[in-house]
Design an enzyme around this catalytic site. Structure first.
Site, PDB file in Angstrom:
ATOM      1  N   HIS A 201     -12.712   2.928   0.454  1.00 39.08           N
ATOM      2  CA  HIS A 201     -12.707   1.909   1.355  1.00 39.08           C
ATOM      3  C   HIS A 201     -13.300   0.395   0.670  1.00 39.08           C
ATOM      4  CE1 HIS A 201     -12.830   5.104   4.789  1.00 39.08           C
ATOM      5  NE2 HIS A 201     -11.468   4.487   4.681  1.00 39.08           N
TER       6      HIS A 201
ATOM      7  N   GLU B  19     -14.231  -0.973  15.585  1.00 40.71           N
ATOM      8  CA  GLU B  19     -13.848  -2.204  16.356  1.00 40.71           C
ATOM      9  C   GLU B  19     -13.685  -2.212  17.650  1.00 40.71           C
ATOM     10  OE1 GLU B  19     -10.649  -4.106  14.036  1.00 40.71           O
ATOM     11  OE2 GLU B  19     -11.559  -3.280  12.227  1.00 40.71           O
TER      12      GLU B  19
ATOM     13  N   ASN C 167       0.973  -1.060  -0.101  1.00 38.76           N
ATOM     14  CA  ASN C 167       0.235   0.275   0.043  1.00 38.76           C
ATOM     15  C   ASN C 167       0.945   1.086   0.076  1.00 38.76           C
ATOM     16  OD1 ASN C 167      -1.691   2.038   0.556  1.00 38.76           O
ATOM     17  ND2 ASN C 167      -2.674   1.036   2.402  1.00 38.76           N
TER      18      ASN C 167
ATOM     19  N   ARG D 154      -2.419  -1.919  -3.642  1.00 41.96           N
ATOM     20  CA  ARG D 154      -3.933  -1.274  -3.209  1.00 41.96           C
ATOM     21  C   ARG D 154      -3.641  -0.044  -3.822  1.00 41.96           C
ATOM     22  NH1 ARG D 154      -5.805   1.030   2.599  1.00 41.96           N
ATOM     23  NH2 ARG D 154      -7.673   1.888   1.773  1.00 41.96           N
TER      24      ARG D 154
ATOM     25  N   ARG E 228      -9.577   8.524  20.558  1.00 41.15           N
ATOM     26  CA  ARG E 228      -9.229   8.271  21.991  1.00 41.15           C
ATOM     27  C   ARG E 228      -8.979   9.546  22.989  1.00 41.15           C
ATOM     28  NH1 ARG E 228      -5.192   3.673  19.987  1.00 41.15           N
ATOM     29  NH2 ARG E 228      -4.960   5.045  18.905  1.00 41.15           N
TER      30      ARG E 228
ATOM     31  N   GLU F 237      -8.289  -5.586   4.931  1.00 42.38           N
ATOM     32  CA  GLU F 237      -8.085  -5.300   3.452  1.00 42.38           C
ATOM     33  C   GLU F 237      -7.006  -5.806   2.687  1.00 42.38           C
ATOM     34  OE1 GLU F 237      -8.938  -0.717   3.147  1.00 42.38           O
ATOM     35  OE2 GLU F 237      -8.548  -1.114   5.208  1.00 42.38           O
TER      36      GLU F 237
ATOM     37  N   ARG G 265     -11.176  15.382   8.292  1.00 45.93           N
ATOM     38  CA  ARG G 265     -11.868  15.737   7.046  1.00 45.93           C
ATOM     39  C   ARG G 265     -13.303  16.148   7.554  1.00 45.93           C
ATOM     40  NH1 ARG G 265     -10.523  10.401   3.506  1.00 45.93           N
ATOM     41  NH2 ARG G 265      -8.967  10.015   5.201  1.00 45.93           N
TER      42      ARG G 265
HETATM   43  P1  AMP Z   1      -7.988   3.591  11.667  1.00 41.46           P
HETATM   44  O1  AMP Z   1      -7.796   4.735  10.758  1.00 41.46           O
HETATM   45  O2  AMP Z   1      -8.764   2.544  11.352  1.00 41.46           O
HETATM   46  O3  AMP Z   1      -6.611   2.850  12.244  1.00 41.46           O
HETATM   47  O4  AMP Z   1      -8.787   4.234  13.248  1.00 41.46           O
HETATM   48  C1  AMP Z   1      -7.864   5.111  13.875  1.00 41.46           C
HETATM   49  C2  AMP Z   1      -8.815   5.726  14.800  1.00 41.46           C
HETATM   50  O5  AMP Z   1      -9.574   4.638  15.738  1.00 41.46           O
HETATM   51  C3  AMP Z   1      -8.411   6.766  15.750  1.00 41.46           C
HETATM   52  O6  AMP Z   1      -9.278   8.090  15.677  1.00 41.46           O
HETATM   53  C4  AMP Z   1      -8.271   6.123  17.105  1.00 41.46           C
HETATM   54  O7  AMP Z   1      -8.523   7.206  18.122  1.00 41.46           O
HETATM   55  C5  AMP Z   1      -9.358   5.391  17.201  1.00 41.46           C
HETATM   56  N1  AMP Z   1      -9.350   4.448  18.012  1.00 41.46           N
HETATM   57  C6  AMP Z   1      -8.710   3.445  18.079  1.00 41.46           C
HETATM   58  N2  AMP Z   1      -8.877   2.411  19.220  1.00 41.46           N
HETATM   59  C7  AMP Z   1      -9.753   3.052  19.999  1.00 41.46           C
HETATM   60  C8  AMP Z   1     -10.562   3.061  21.247  1.00 41.46           C
HETATM   61  N3  AMP Z   1     -10.190   2.160  21.960  1.00 41.46           N
HETATM   62  N4  AMP Z   1     -11.532   4.045  21.450  1.00 41.46           N
HETATM   63  C9  AMP Z   1     -11.891   4.913  20.694  1.00 41.46           C
HETATM   64  N5  AMP Z   1     -11.218   5.110  19.420  1.00 41.46           N
HETATM   65  C10 AMP Z   1     -10.283   4.534  19.021  1.00 41.46           C
END
Ligand code: AMP
Length: 396
Positions: A179, A332, A7, A90, A283, A383, A239
């Site tokens: 996505h 997740e 990627n 990708r 978070r 993915e 965004r």
């Molecule tokens: P991704 O782009 O799929 O890697 O997702 C990143 C986002 O997932 C970020 O905003 C992180 O803060 C959020 N994230 C990861 N773990 C948690 C959690 N336990 N609670 C809330 N947000 C989370």
């Protein structure tokens, strides 16, 4: 078959080495800050990780370093790069040309080049990744897997924008959606969990730093929230997602912004970061809200309301939903967001089991009450596995 999944971004490269037949992940990693300074983080297993910090001037040196790491003494996963039997790339934008994954040929590269105006940051990096792999592994076939391909089944009434039609026919202005590999994987997993139900109606919420929702009927995308570019739809990390288009000329006028500045504002300074004024990382926002920060709370509520809005809209479009799926970093991992999104949707037959929602386990899980008409699933996306499998299927 060992597939190297790549990627390629403008200054970073993510990779995985996967046995496509067994789905076994042999190694993974990321090279960041290419052309700036450079760092490679390589993971073989939970206990076996390696970080190399060195100046990495270009994507070519980065891929050479990855291949060396895969065959190197301490970090050895394979004896020689000859064991790599195919490369899966990708690719951000496949326009209307690519409705599915394809073997990379000179003609395919030309088409992806033609699509650069639609993905000016991503497609050039993807092409570069392909050309370097073809040079470094000349006998290995390459496959392109497009982020847009899964959404090519959207009907015209969902992909057209309400603007003069010649801008679609002449300038390709339409909704493409992104996505796609994730929506494809998660919806297929959901169909399995629904015991291969016929004419299934599924809503996939891919909520991460970039977020989108997809309405999937009988395994096919019929609508999705991102548009011509990944800026449309939900409120994301940085965004804005959907806004009143009148905001753009208003801001340009008020703040003397040019096109580049407004693009930067909407792509990098808005969303969770812009509203909270704290961070794009959810978070941190949840932490701040727990400490009583009002704007952080508003940010969370705005984000969840937008997800809810699309779940309701797509439920209407599908005539109900057999399943709502949550995936990606937020989907997740955040029980709080899932709970807020599902709040007050009981009237539609969407009933979350709050206790099940809070249990953290790996793998697919069901988090609805037994009485819920609609299943609610948490399905970790993968993915790279889709890319490896598509590559295998085209190459074998
Ligand atoms: P991704 O782009 O799929 O890697 O997702 C990143 C986002 O997932 C970020 O905003 C992180 O803060 C959020 N994230 C990861 N773990 C948690 C959690 N336990 N609670 C809330 N947000 C989370």
């Amino acid at each position: 078959m060992l597939v190297f999944v790549l990627n390629a971004g403008s200054s970073s490269l993510k990779y995985q080495l996967i046995n496509a037949e067994t789905s076994e992940l042999k190694a993974s990693g990321i090279v960041e800050r290419i052309g700036i300074d450079g760092v490679l983080k390589h993971v073989i297993s939970e206990n076996k990780k390696l970080t190399i910090e060195a100046y990495i001037p270009s994507h070519k040196e980065a891929i050479e370093l990855i291949l060396e790491t895969l065959t190197h003494d301490e970090t050895k996963t394979i004896n020689s790069i000859d064991e790599i039997q195919a490369v899966g790339h990708r690719v951000a934008h496949g326009g209307e040309y690519f409705k599915e994954s394809t073997l990379v040929t000179d003609k395919v590269i030309k088409k992806i080049e033609e699509l650069i105006p639609l993905a000016p940051l991503h497609n050039p990096a993807n092409i570069l990744g392909m050309k370097i792999c073809m040079e470094l592994m000349p006998n290995v076939p390459n496959v392109a897997v497009f982020d847009t391909a899964f959404h090519q089944t959207m009907p015209e009434i969902h992909f057209l924008f309400p603007v003069p039609h010649e801008d679609y026919t002449e300038h390709h202005l339409r909704k493409y959606g992104f996505h796609g590999t994730s929506h494809n994987y998660v919806s297929k997993e959901a169909i399995k969990l629904l015991n291969n139900k016929k004419d299934s109606k599924i809503i996939v919420c891919h909520l991460g730093n970039g977020s989108s929702i997809c309405a999937v009927r009988d395994g096919k995308s019929i609508n999705t929230t991102m548009g011509l570019t990944p800026l449309g739809g939900l409120m994301m990390g940085t965004r804005s997602g959907d806004i009143d288009p009148g905001i753009i000329p208003y801001l340009m006028d008020k703040k003397g912004m040019d096109t580049h500045q407004i693009i930067d504002y909407l792509n990098k300074k808005s969303g969770i970061l812009g509203v909270s004024g704290i961070s794009s990382d959810l978070r941190e926002i949840i932490g701040a809200a727990n400490d009583g920060d009002q704007r952080a709370q508003v940010t969370i509520d705005m984000m969840c309301n937008r997800v809810k809005k699309y779940i309701c809209s797509y439920s209407g479009l599908l005539g109900g939903a057999d399943a709502i799926c949550f995936t990606a970093g937020i989907g997740e991992n955040s029980d709080l967001i899932r709970e807020k999104v599902c709040e007050n949707l009981d009237f539609m037959g969407i009933e979350l089991d709050k206790e099940k929602n809070q249990i953290r386990t790996h793998g697919n899980r069901e988090i609805n009450k037994p009485t819920s008409k609609t299943k609610i699933f948490v399905i970790p996306t993968n993915e790279e596995l889709v890319i490896a499998r598509d590559t295998y299927n085209l190459v074998k």
